[in-house]
Scaffold this motif. Structure first.
Motif, PDB file in Angstrom:
ATOM      1  N   MET A 175       8.461   0.857  -0.850  1.00  0.00           N
ATOM      2  CA  MET A 175       8.287   1.470  -2.167  1.00  0.00           C
ATOM      3  C   MET A 175       9.287   0.903  -3.160  1.00  0.00           C
ATOM      4  O   MET A 175       8.969   0.667  -4.328  1.00  0.00           O
ATOM      5  N   MET A 176      10.509   0.681  -2.668  1.00  0.00           N
ATOM      6  CA  MET A 176      11.525   0.124  -3.550  1.00  0.00           C
ATOM      7  C   MET A 176      11.093  -1.236  -4.056  1.00  0.00           C
ATOM      8  O   MET A 176      11.195  -1.550  -5.246  1.00  0.00           O
ATOM      9  N   PHE A 177      10.586  -2.032  -3.132  1.00  0.00           N
ATOM     10  CA  PHE A 177      10.141  -3.365  -3.558  1.00  0.00           C
ATOM     11  C   PHE A 177       8.955  -3.268  -4.480  1.00  0.00           C
ATOM     12  O   PHE A 177       8.839  -3.990  -5.471  1.00  0.00           O
ATOM     13  N   ALA A 178       8.085  -2.348  -4.171  1.00  0.00           N
ATOM     14  CA  ALA A 178       6.917  -2.157  -5.031  1.00  0.00           C
ATOM     15  C   ALA A 178       7.366  -1.787  -6.431  1.00  0.00           C
ATOM     16  O   ALA A 178       6.803  -2.255  -7.428  1.00  0.00           O
ATOM     17  N   ALA A 179       8.415  -0.970  -6.489  1.00  0.00           N
ATOM     18  CA  ALA A 179       8.913  -0.559  -7.798  1.00  0.00           C
ATOM     19  C   ALA A 179       9.376  -1.764  -8.591  1.00  0.00           C
ATOM     20  O   ALA A 179       9.269  -1.786  -9.819  1.00  0.00           O
ATOM     21  N   LEU A 180       9.887  -2.734  -7.878  1.00  0.00           N
ATOM     22  CA  LEU A 180      10.340  -3.929  -8.585  1.00  0.00           C
ATOM     23  C   LEU A 180       9.173  -4.729  -9.126  1.00  0.00           C
ATOM     24  O   LEU A 180       9.221  -5.269 -10.221  1.00  0.00           O
ATOM     25  N   THR A 181       8.109  -4.813  -8.315  1.00  0.00           N
ATOM     26  CA  THR A 181       7.052  -5.750  -8.677  1.00  0.00           C
ATOM     27  C   THR A 181       5.918  -5.103  -9.452  1.00  0.00           C
ATOM     28  O   THR A 181       5.345  -5.728 -10.339  1.00  0.00           O
ATOM     29  N   VAL A 182       5.608  -3.847  -9.117  1.00  0.00           N
ATOM     30  CA  VAL A 182       4.456  -3.223  -9.752  1.00  0.00           C
ATOM     31  C   VAL A 182       4.915  -2.460 -10.978  1.00  0.00           C
ATOM     32  O   VAL A 182       5.825  -1.640 -10.917  1.00  0.00           O
ATOM     33  N   LYS A 183       4.294  -2.737 -12.066  1.00  0.00           N
ATOM     34  CA  LYS A 183       4.700  -2.041 -13.288  1.00  0.00           C
ATOM     35  C   LYS A 183       3.808  -0.820 -13.552  1.00  0.00           C
ATOM     36  O   LYS A 183       4.213   0.131 -14.193  1.00  0.00           O
ATOM     37  N   GLU A 184       2.564  -0.941 -13.025  1.00  0.00           N
ATOM     38  CA  GLU A 184       1.603   0.132 -13.265  1.00  0.00           C
ATOM     39  C   GLU A 184       2.019   1.364 -12.459  1.00  0.00           C
ATOM     40  O   GLU A 184       2.058   1.352 -11.236  1.00  0.00           O
ATOM     41  N   LYS A 185       2.324   2.453 -13.172  1.00  0.00           N
ATOM     42  CA  LYS A 185       2.784   3.642 -12.466  1.00  0.00           C
ATOM     43  C   LYS A 185       1.721   4.199 -11.534  1.00  0.00           C
ATOM     44  O   LYS A 185       1.993   4.682 -10.441  1.00  0.00           O
ATOM     45  N   LYS A 186       0.491   4.091 -12.030  1.00  0.00           N
ATOM     46  CA  LYS A 186      -0.591   4.679 -11.255  1.00  0.00           C
ATOM     47  C   LYS A 186      -0.758   3.968  -9.918  1.00  0.00           C
ATOM     48  O   LYS A 186      -1.008   4.591  -8.875  1.00  0.00           O
ATOM     49  N   SER A 187      -0.563   2.652  -9.955  1.00  0.00           N
ATOM     50  CA  SER A 187      -0.686   1.893  -8.709  1.00  0.00           C
ATOM     51  C   SER A 187       0.415   2.316  -7.736  1.00  0.00           C
ATOM     52  O   SER A 187       0.193   2.382  -6.527  1.00  0.00           O
ATOM     53  N   LEU A 188       1.570   2.604  -8.290  1.00  0.00           N
ATOM     54  CA  LEU A 188       2.657   3.050  -7.415  1.00  0.00           C
ATOM     55  C   LEU A 188       2.259   4.332  -6.698  1.00  0.00           C
ATOM     56  O   LEU A 188       2.460   4.488  -5.494  1.00  0.00           O
ATOM     57  N   THR A 189       1.689   5.244  -7.473  1.00  0.00           N
ATOM     58  CA  THR A 189       1.235   6.492  -6.855  1.00  0.00           C
ATOM     59  C   THR A 189       0.196   6.213  -5.785  1.00  0.00           C
ATOM     60  O   THR A 189       0.264   6.760  -4.674  1.00  0.00           O
ATOM     61  N   ASN A 190      -0.747   5.348  -6.120  1.00  0.00           N
ATOM     62  CA  ASN A 190      -1.789   5.041  -5.145  1.00  0.00           C
ATOM     63  C   ASN A 190      -1.185   4.418  -3.897  1.00  0.00           C
ATOM     64  O   ASN A 190      -1.549   4.772  -2.769  1.00  0.00           O
ATOM     65  N   PHE A 191      -0.236   3.543  -4.132  1.00  0.00           N
ATOM     66  CA  PHE A 191       0.423   2.892  -2.989  1.00  0.00           C
ATOM     67  C   PHE A 191       1.136   3.924  -2.129  1.00  0.00           C
ATOM     68  O   PHE A 191       1.007   3.925  -0.898  1.00  0.00           O
ATOM     69  N   ALA A 192       1.851   4.833  -2.806  1.00  0.00           N
ATOM     70  CA  ALA A 192       2.558   5.870  -2.052  1.00  0.00           C
ATOM     71  C   ALA A 192       1.573   6.703  -1.252  1.00  0.00           C
ATOM     72  O   ALA A 192       1.813   7.037  -0.086  1.00  0.00           O
ATOM     73  N   ALA A 193       0.441   7.009  -1.884  1.00  0.00           N
ATOM     74  CA  ALA A 193      -0.556   7.811  -1.185  1.00  0.00           C
ATOM     75  C   ALA A 193      -1.084   7.077   0.030  1.00  0.00           C
ATOM     76  O   ALA A 193      -1.246   7.663   1.112  1.00  0.00           O
ATOM     77  N   ILE A 194      -1.303   5.785  -0.142  1.00  0.00           N
ATOM     78  CA  ILE A 194      -1.804   5.001   0.994  1.00  0.00           C
ATOM     79  C   ILE A 194      -0.776   4.971   2.110  1.00  0.00           C
ATOM     80  O   ILE A 194      -1.093   5.155   3.288  1.00  0.00           O
ATOM     81  N   LEU A 195       0.487   4.754   1.708  1.00  0.00           N
ATOM     82  CA  LEU A 195       1.550   4.744   2.719  1.00  0.00           C
ATOM     83  C   LEU A 195       1.607   6.099   3.442  1.00  0.00           C
ATOM     84  O   LEU A 195       1.782   6.165   4.663  1.00  0.00           O
ATOM     85  N   MET A 196       1.454   7.158   2.655  1.00  0.00           N
ATOM     86  CA  MET A 196       1.513   8.487   3.266  1.00  0.00           C
ATOM     87  C   MET A 196       0.378   8.674   4.255  1.00  0.00           C
ATOM     88  O   MET A 196       0.544   9.251   5.324  1.00  0.00           O
ATOM     89  N   LEU A 197      -0.790   8.137   3.858  1.00  0.00           N
ATOM     90  CA  LEU A 197      -1.926   8.200   4.760  1.00  0.00           C
ATOM     91  C   LEU A 197      -1.606   7.461   6.050  1.00  0.00           C
ATOM     92  O   LEU A 197      -1.888   7.937   7.158  1.00  0.00           O
ATOM     93  N   GLY A 198      -0.968   6.296   5.861  1.00  0.00           N
ATOM     94  CA  GLY A 198      -0.553   5.540   7.036  1.00  0.00           C
ATOM     95  C   GLY A 198       0.406   6.341   7.894  1.00  0.00           C
ATOM     96  O   GLY A 198       0.322   6.350   9.127  1.00  0.00           O
TER      97      GLY A 198
END
Lengths: 470, 172, 99, 642, 465
Positions: free
Chosen positions: E14-37
């Motif tokens: 997530m930390m790395f994603a925060a560096l690279t992804v600017k879209e906040k919504k994508s971060l949320t989606n990513f977090a949700a996917i990780l949580m699903l994982g």
């Protein structure tokens, strides 16, 4: 199967009611549902002589709780009462506009389902479940429709009864823990309750009794009653006073009195005295009420007091009297509320001083009022008589050392009852006509009132119709 | 009373007096310094108990790094004067009473504990780096790894907290 | 040395730490007092380590120090953040959140 | 015939239902006809039954089972009728007089808007009254007992728009209820001790006398019998208007006059006498209750008679007279002269119905006026009424040859035999009776008219439907007494006491001593002489026709000894006061406020506790540390001392 | 073990994603996917463990008995992760609005979950300590993450100061226990065998009690709760009040059940009873006064903690069931009501006026959630209360405490139903901050369905233990 239907029909029709948008449709739907329930209730009641219907399904195996229903005589009688009252209320309500009808009818039917469950449950946890399930819709009904203080009073009622239920819950779980292998089955509960030490039985008895006592209500736990009855819409008042009151009595008869058989006799004595105080107190208060709904509310306190005394008199006649009276009181009070409602709607007031002259303006309604009033003061050949008679007899035969005093003092209730009821009739019906445009009963009102009158008279003249199944 | 005891008492007195000064001195810088002094006394105790490694770590990490951090922050904020508004006398007294009662209550429990006859065994080398290192990497490897997770979290946190928000600046 | 000497010493330091926490208004000093409490614990831990002859306790002290360091990092960051906003480290200034 | 007994109450019931259910569409004429014919039909059946009973041909001890009323568990009460001499006699009185009064009513009520309703109520009353006397057990009797109370309530409040009238009806019902409670308790005691409410079984168990065992295993003792008897008597007190529950009856005159005649003179009020006579087996075993009945009866005789002396409302005079006469009947019951009592019931029914109907005729003529001070000289205008009323007066005064003479004489003789003091007081009552009745008669029918011109113009004799019942009743008032000739007369004519013979299978006098012939003759002569003197005094007093403001004792009498006021002060006011206190103090300020107080306490506690959350982390730490100290203290305390 | 590692890895991701992804919504989606994982990994772990058990192998001795893995703890982890997933779906939109460091916020959540997993499986006081710290430190930061809001900073400071203080107390407890027992392994504790040191153990227990009581906001250590919950950004409050809190309770219960199993029950009930009673009293009574629903929920969480204390008091088989049911019931109901709260502009009671008319769905969700919190049958909250009370009653000396608790539950209606009354019986025009999206509807529907399903058949939650 019929028992399940008794629960499911109101539940399903109730839930479906929420989906309706148009008033006439939901009215019809709700009435159909209620009538279907009535048919089922009547069928199952007719079959009572052959066998006691039961239903048993697995529910929570890990807790030892089953979805088990049993239609004992008392239970079926109460379900029959419930099934009768709802269609009557719906019919009487037919031509009255109500805000958000789909919600109203939905909640009413849910309450009916809960009530059915309370009466039929043969598993302590299930009983508790339905006990609450009946309460919640009624709370919403009482809070959303009614007088201007309704929010406050309905909440008071809710907290009051919920507190009682919670105390019962404490007792219930304690009892459950004591069962040999964790079961809520009625028979297990009976055996466990009886085997507990006397002191524990006493404590549990008190906890359960508070819950039931609030619902009945018994003096001095009654203070929610008058204000709740006063503020709620009449159909809700009817559910409260004709049916929910019976939940308390029923609870005592099925879940309290047999479960803790060895409690100190002193408890019975105290409860009898409280009930007695309730009779006299309720009657005296009814005499000075100026609001007609409050008057009926206090009269209910008095009537229920007698039934409570009957339960704890521990005699066969008293028990039969209680069961009979539970049914009959339900019918009578329903009629009384319906008439009171009609009067209130026509006069636009509940103040006894501003009422009067109904006899001249609406003779049919007056006849209904008088007959129901006399049923309520237990005149022979009305349904009120036989129950009270058996109750008095049962109290008299009780082994309680004060049995004669109890009976005589309770008997004062019939005198006081005559005073306040006739006062009411006098103030409402007699005298010069106060308002010129008082319409007599409309067709739908007639239907429901006449049915009640017929039941009153038939059961009054031939009470054995009811008694023979006991 | 042997030398061991005497050193114990001196160190104890030292530690307590300095600790009290940490609490009462008005200037935060003084507090820091007294705290460092206290840490030294405690390190002294460690040495007395033959836990040399901890004594060193205590001085390096605690008295050194952490306290310097404190000092740094204090200086940064220009708090090195006794400008701190004082709580009322009543509060001081209440604090004293509370802490005293806490001590009293705990000690009262030990009144019945009958501990007097328990000496510290003279087991020699458990405080040595070799033993500790073995213990750490054999038995305590999971906590060791976890402490890194903790640091990571703290790091992320300190960054989140410490960094000025760009958006905020822009809106202003 | 009997163990209760260390107990007394440790409790005394602990209580002084508690007293400091209660007495001071400067957030940094309060934090330092908490560090004092932690050190009191460390001291006792080492004493017990000797008592039981168990090196685990000393490793535990090590972890306490680690955690303390992490806490200091976060804690000082929070205090600095607060200082930036209200220009003070007086804990009594922050009382917006109350009933 | 006996098996058809259910027809007797059935006809009035049908009449009630027809008039009651179709009150709106029923033609007026038809309503009266239905009402009257129903009673006539009952009368015919009753007559048939009477003769069957008289000939002794009643099967099954006269019990006719209709259906099971209550049958639950071990407790069972059938809805059954008992046909015997006593009930047959009452059936005749009720249906006979009832029919006459219905007939009379068709004319009397002709102009009333509630004509149909009236007949419905009246039939309902007859129905319940018949149940009362026909019941084969106390429960059925109780049904009738309360039912007649209902009918009485409805009829007293017939003109519901008048508040006074509805108050009177309410009062009547409630006072009756007080008595009913006594009845109910007696009934409970009976069922509790004897396990039955049926007359036959109950009396059968009693026949063993004191000291035997009941079916439920209790020993019959005087305590038990007295208790039951007194409870029953309390019931009778209410229904039959004895001290202290008599005050409703004068007020009940608010109802239409025929109703007063039927319910409050001839039938319902004698229900108490019927009940006690029916339970003679019980009362014979309850000497204390008997004494109580006698004394209360006597006291009622005197009190009511004294009040009647100063009443100016013609119906009130008759009402108090009724109370007084009922007192005689209870006196008779109390001294054991059951037959005498029943005899008086019968004769009283004749002449009091006559008097009431006569007064009704007067009131009809006076367009509703009831105050005798506004009457006078009516005899000229309404001769039949006058003549029949005179017969009634003579009968009630007890002049020889009239029915009242025989029945009253029997009671007086029995009282004398029991205790001469009873006799003296009873005689005093009889003298007062003669005085007030003739006072009323003279005020009404002789002298000059004192009313308004309009009224005078309107004066007329009543129609035939009203006068025919009057005449019939007048005849009965004369000849009714000959069924119970006293022994001293009867033995000369070789005629026994017919009523006594007739009733003997069911009711027999108990413990009544026979007086010597000379004593009896003396008593009769003295009584007759004194009564004639009283009539002369009454004539003299009424000559003056002056109505002054009463003073002294007269005022007290005029105000009915202030009994109503005393009741009001002692019972009604305190009860209202207590109720108010309960409502305003206990309920609203006590229980309600208590419950609301719990809610407020929560709120209050909430506002207190919220101060803990001051927002200052320093104080939080403080509070937390103090809390910790307390927890530690508790923990350590618990460890060492608990 | 897999999920534990995964949390740390995901946090870093997530930390790395925060560096690279600017879209906040994508971060949320990513977090949700990780949580699903993470849910998947947890289930895998659970299945693995069952596989081990099925092959009649003993439970693995993890890391020199630092961890103790069993079905129960793993199932708890699954449930908590699932709740976290719901949490992200429900509050993701609001998290995005808290500040700029959205990726870091999610990262911190994963760190917290690492602490949660540690607390559910710890077997050693050191792991307990580290778990609590790993759990707490990100919370201090999350509390202060809304930097535009002074309240948020205040919350962070208060939380941090008091939290650090409680850390000191916790450590003192651990040390005293160690001093008495000579071990940090909670299964090695024996209060009877320590002889003269037993008092020290008992004092240690008291210290532990206080420190853990602080974390679960039991009175009188609850003072931080209302302020911190009130001041923190609302989505993070929801997380702190639910998943974090019940996890500490889980640890708390395990400590008493496994570590302190043989202390004198009377003493235990006395001490815990005082705390429980006080918690219930203060939580419920003070909540009545509140004007803000968010703050009311803070007090409500204190009150609920009072009930959860019963699992600690009980510390028996029933308590284990109760823990699970209560955790789930309380968590989803609180999440649900926070979900509604996040949609509203005005957090006071008046802000709810007339909600039933304008947004019946939100009102329904809030009603069911509040009813569940109040413990009304047919909702999961009822069985939650049921189990914990049963657990408490199986322990002796608790009867009157239970009665008191239930009286307090009646008091709780005063504040829960105030919201319901506002929504249904009062008139008003509540404003929303954002539209109710389909996702919201789906998640909320899932929540209310879960509440009702578990309210009818709580057995579903217990089938794995």
């Amino acid at each position: 199967m019929l028992l399940i239907l008794l629960l499911v029909i109101p539940l399903v029709t109730g839930l479906a009611s929420f989906a309706f948008r148009k008033t006439p449709a939901v009215k019809t739907w709700a009435l159909i549902g209620a009538l279907a329930t009535l048919v089922v209730a009547a069928l199952s009641f007719c079959g009572i002589k052959e066998s006691i219907p039961e239903a048993n399904y697995n529910w929570l195996p890990s807790l030892g709780a089953n979805f088990s229903l049993q239609g004992s005589v008392m239970a079926l009688l109460m379900t029959l009462l419930t099934a009768i009252v709802f269609p009557l209320v719906f019919i009487a309500q037919w031509n009255k506009d109500i805000e958000q009808p789909s919600r109203f009818y939905g909640l009413m039917l849910l309450a009916q389902s809960g009530l059915m469950g309370v009466f039929l449950a043969n598993d302590l946890l299930l009983f508790y479940f339905f006990w609450e399930l009946a309460l919640i819709p009624v709370y919403f009904l009482a809070g959303q429709w009614g007088g201007k203080d309704r929010i406050k009073t309905s909440f008071k009622f809710f907290v009051y009864t919920f507190l009682g239920s919670l105390l019962m819950l404490a007792g219930l779980i304690y009892l459950y823990i004591q069962t040999p292998n964790g079961s809520f089955d009625y028979n297990t509960i009976l055996a466990t309750g009886a085997s507990l030490p006397i002191a524990s039985q006493g404590t549990l008895f008190i906890l359960f009794f508070i819950a039931f006592g609030i619902k009945m209500p018994i003096f001095p736990l009654h203070s929610w009653q008058a204000s709740a009855y006063e503020q709620t819409l009449t159909p809700v008042t009817i559910v409260l006073s004709a049916l929910m009151v019976k939940m308390g009595l029923f609870g005592v008869m099925k879940w309290l009195y047999p479960v803790f058989p060895h409690v100190d006799e002193q408890f019975y004595n105290i409860i009898m005295i409280l009930a007695l105080i309730g009779i006299l107190y309720g009657s005296l208060l009814a005499i000075v009420q100026t609001d007609i709904k409050r008057l009926v509310a206090y009269s209910s306190l008095a009537h229920v007091g007698l039934m409570i005394m009957g339960i704890f008199a521990q005699t066969e006649n008293a028990t039969n009297g209680v069961i009979t009276q539970m049914f009959n009181h339900g019918i009578t009070i329903t009629g009384l509320w319906l008439v009171v409602d009609m009067i209130e709607r026509r006069y636009q007031t509940r103040d006894l001083a501003s009422l009067g002259g109904l006899a001249g303006a609406a003779p049919k309604m007056t006849i209904a009022l008088v007959v129901i009033t006399f049923s309520s003061i237990a005149l022979p050949l009305t349904n009120g008589f036989v129950g009270e008679f058996l109750l008095f007899l049962g109290i008299f035969e009780s082994t309680n050392p004060n049995h004669i005093t109890f009976m005589v003092l309770a008997g004062l209730g019939i005198i006081l009852g005559a005073i306040y009821m006739l006062n009411m009739v006098q103030k409402v019906a007699y005298g010069e006509q106060k308002s010129l445009v008082i319409a007599d009963m409309s067709l739908n009102e007639k239907i429901s009132i006449y049915i009640i009158l017929i039941v009153i008279v038939v059961l009054g003249v031939y009470p054995n119709l009811l008694l023979q199944v006991l | 009373m042997n030398i061991h005891d005497i050193i114990f008492w001196i160190l104890s007195l030292w530690a307590i007096v300095c600790a009290i000064f940490v609490v009462v001195s008005r200037n935060p810088v003084n507090s820091v310094l007294f705290l460092i002094a206290t840490f030294f006394a405690i390190s002294g105790h460690y040495i007395l108990m033959n836990a040399q490694f901890l004594a060193i770590v205590n001085i390096i990490v605690y008295a050194g790094a952490i306290m310097v951090l404190f000092l740094f922050v204090i200086m940064l904020m220009n708090l090195n004067t006794d400008t701190e508004p004082q709580k009322s006398r009543l509060v001081h007294f209440a604090a004293l009473i509370s802490a005293g009662s806490l001590l009293l209550v705990i000690l009262s429990a030990f009144r019945y504990a009958n501990l007097t006859q328990v000496p510290i065994t003279d087991a020699g080398d458990i405080g040595l780096i070799k033993v500790l290192g073995k213990t750490l990497f054999e038995h305590y490897v999971l906590p060791f790894e976890l402490s890194s997770v903790l640091f990571l979290a703290a790091m992320v946190g300190a960054m989140v907290i410490g960094r000025k928000e760009v958006v905020e600046e822009k809106t202003k | 040395m009997p163990i209760q000497s260390y107990l007394f010493l440790s409790f005394s330091l602990f209580a002084i730490g508690v007293m400091g926490v209660l007495m001071r208004r400067n957030a940094i000093v309060i934090f330092m007092c908490i560090e004092l409490m932690l050190n009191a614990v460390n001291l006792l831990l080492v004493a017990f380590s000797k008592l039981h002859g168990d090196a685990g306790a000393q490793v535990f002290v090590f972890f306490i120090m680690v955690v303390a360091a992490a806490e200091v990092a976060v804690g000082l960051a929070i205090i600095v953040m607060m200082f930036r906003k209200v220009n003070s480290v007086d804990i009594n200034i922050l009382n917006r959140l109350k009933n | 015939m006996t098996q058809l007994v259910y027809l007797i109450p059935l006809f009035p019931l049908i009449g009630f239902l027809l008039n009651g259910l179709f009150w709106k569409s029923m033609p007026k004429k038809l309503a009266g006809i239905i009402g009257s014919v129903a009673i006539l039909a009952s009368f015919c059946v009753a007559l048939g039954i009477f003769f069957e009973v008289k000939s002794g041909g009643v099967p099954d001890k006269g019990i006719v089972h209709i259906f099971n009323f209550i049958s639950v568990g071990k407790f069972s009460v059938p809805f059954a009728f008992l046909v015997d001499q006593l009930s047959a006699m009452f059936l005749l009185i009720i249906t006979g007089i009832g029919f006459l009064i219905h007939l009379y009513s068709t004319a009397y009520m002709h102009d009333d808007a509630g004509y149909t309703k009236y007949f419905a109520y009246l039939n309902l009353f007859v129905f319940f009254m018949l149940l009362l006397v026909l019941g084969a057990n106390y429960v059925v009797m109780f049904i009738g007992w309360e039912g007649v109370g209902l009918a009485s309530y409805l009829l007293i409040g017939f003109w519901y728009k008048n508040k006074e009238y509805t108050n009177a009806s309410k009062k009547a019902f409630i006072m009756n209820r007080i008595g009913d409670l006594g009845f109910l308790v007696g009934l409970m005691l009976t069922i509790y001790n004897f396990g039955t409410a049926s007359y036959h079984e109950f009396f059968g168990q009693l026949s063993g006398g004191i000291g035997t065992m009941t079916d439920t295993g209790y020993m019959i003792g005087t305590g038990m019998t007295n208790a039951i008897a007194i409870c029953f008597f309390i019931g009778a007190m209410g229904k039959s208007a004895q001290i202290p529950l008599y005050t409703w009856l004068p007020d009940a005159m608010a109802g239409p006059t025929p109703v007063s005649a039927l319910i409050h003179a001839a039938t319902m009020v004698t229900a108490g006498i019927y009940m006690i006579a029916r339970s003679n087996a019980l009362f014979n075993l309850a000497p204390m209750a008997q004494n109580m009945i006698a004394i209360i009866g006597l006291a009622t005789v005197l009190l009511a008679a004294s009040i009647a002396i100063k009443q100016n409302d013609i119906k009130k005079v008759l009402a108090y007279s009724t109370v007084s006469q009922l007192g005689y009947m209870f006196l008779a019951l109390g001294v054991g002269a059951y037959v005498g009592s029943l005899f008086h019931v019968m004769t009283h029914a004749f002449f009091k119905a006559l008097l009431f109907l006569g007064s009704g005729s007067v009131i009809h003529a006076m367009s509703g006026e009831q105050d005798m001070r506004k009457m006078g000289g009516l005899g000229k205008h309404m001769p039949i009424t006058k003549f029949t009323f005179l017969i009634g007066c003579l009968a009630i005064a007890g002049l020889p040859g009239f029915s009242g003479f025989f029945s009253k004489d029997e009671i007086l003789a029995a009282a004398y035999a029991k205790n001469p003091m009873y006799y003296y007081f009873a005689l005093l009552g009889a003298l007062m009776t003669a005085y007030y009745m003739f006072r009323a008669y003279f005020y009404t029918f002789s002298g000059s008219f004192r009313g308004t011109e309009a009224q005078k113009h309107h004066l007329h004799e009543s129609p035939a439907a009203m006068t025919i019942p009057l005449i019939i009743l007048a005849v009965l008032s004369v000849i009714g007494g000959y069924v119970g000739l006293p022994e001293v007369i009867g033995e000369h004519l070789n005629v026994g006491h017919l009523l006594n013979e007739y009733l003997s299978p069911v009711v027999q006098n108990f413990d009544v001593h026979h007086l010597s012939h000379s004593t009896e003759w003396t008593l009769m002569a003295v009584a007759t002489a004194l009564i004639v003197i009283m009539i002369i005094i009454a004539k003299a007093v009424t000559k003056k026709e002056q109505f002054k403001e009463a003073t002294g004792l007269a005022k007290v009498l005029e105000n009915k000894w202030y009994i109503d006021e005393v009741y009001d002060f002692l019972i009604v006011k305190p009860m209202a006061w207590i109720a108010k206190i309960l409502n305003n103090v206990i309920e609203l300020k006590g229980i309600d406020a208590g419950v609301n107080g719990v809610g407020q306490l929560v709120q209050w506690g909430s506002t207190r506790l919220k101060n803990l959350q001051s927002g200052q982390v320093g104080s939080y730490l403080f509070a937390m540390v103090i809390g910790i100290i307390i927890i530690f203290a508790i923990g350590i305390f618990g460890l060492f001392y608990a | 073990m897999k999920p534990l590692i995964a949390t740390a890895v995901f946090a870093i991701l997530m930390m790395f994603a925060a560096l690279t992804v600017k879209e906040k919504k994508s971060l949320t989606n990513f977090a949700a996917i990780l949580m699903l994982g993470l849910i998947g990994l947890n289930i895998w772990e659970l299945a693995d463990y069952n596989h081990l058990l099925a092959n009649a192998q003993a439970a693995p001795d993890l890391f020199a008995k630092m961890l103790r893995v069993d079905n129960y703890a793993l199932w708890f982890n699954v449930l908590m992760t699932a709740c976290s997933f719901l949490y992200i779906l429900l509050t993701g939109r609001s998290i995005e609005k808290v500040g700029v460091h959205v990726g870091e916020y999610y990262s911190l959540h994963f760190f917290i979950l690492c602490g949660v997993f540690l607390l559910s499986t710890y077997n050693n006081l050191l792991i307990l300590f580290l778990g609590i710290e790993i759990l707490s430190i990100p919370q201090y930061i999350l509390a202060g993450s809304d930097k535009r809001n002074l309240k948020s900073s205040e919350a962070a400071l208060k939380y941090f100061l008091m939290g650090a203080f409680s850390t000191g107390i916790l450590l003192m407890g651990i040390v005293l226990l160690y001093g008495a027992m000579g071990t940090f392994d909670i299964h090695g504790f024996n209060f009877y065998a320590t002889g003269t040191l037993s008092v020290m153990g008992i004092v240690g227990v008291m210290f532990m009690l206080v420190a853990l009581g602080f974390k679960v906001s039991a009175a009188p250590m609850h003072f931080w709760t209302p302020d911190v919950y009130d001041g923190s950004p609302t989505p993070f409050t929801a997380f702190m009040a639910t998943i974090v809190k019940v996890s500490v309770f889980f640890a708390f219960m395990r400590l008493f059940m496994e570590g302190f199993a043989n202390i004198d029950p009377y003493w235990k009930v006395l001490l815990l009873g005082v705390i429980t009673g006080l918690t219930l009293l203060i939580g419920n009574i003070t909540a009545v006064y509140q004007q803000s629903v968010k703050r009311m929920l803070a007090y409500s969480s204190i009150a609920q903690a009072g009930f959860m204390m019963f699992v600690v008091i009980g510390s028996n088989a029933m308590a284990m069931k109760g823990m699970i049911v209560y955790a789930v019931a309380y968590t989803i109901a609180t999440l649900g009501i926070f979900g509604v709260l996040l949609k509203l502009k005005d957090y006071t009671y008046d802000g709810f006026n007339g909600l039933a008319k304008k947004h019946p769905f939100l009102a329904l969700v809030a009603t069911i959630c509040l009813m569940s919190l109040a413990g009304i049958p047919l909702t999961a909250g009822f069985f939650a209360k049921w189990f914990v009370i049963a657990a408490a009653l199986e322990q002796a000396y608790t009867f009157w405490l239970v009665v008191f608790a239930l009286v307090m539950a009646a008091v709780s209606l005063f504040y829960y139903f105030k919201v319901i009354m506002a929504m249904y019986f009062k008139q008003g025009d509540p404003e929303l901050v954002s539209e109710i999206t389909t996702l919201d509807k789906v998640v909320m529907t899932v929540i209310i369905c879960a509440i009702i399903v578990f309210g009818i058949a709580p057995d579903m939650l217990l089938s794995w233990i």
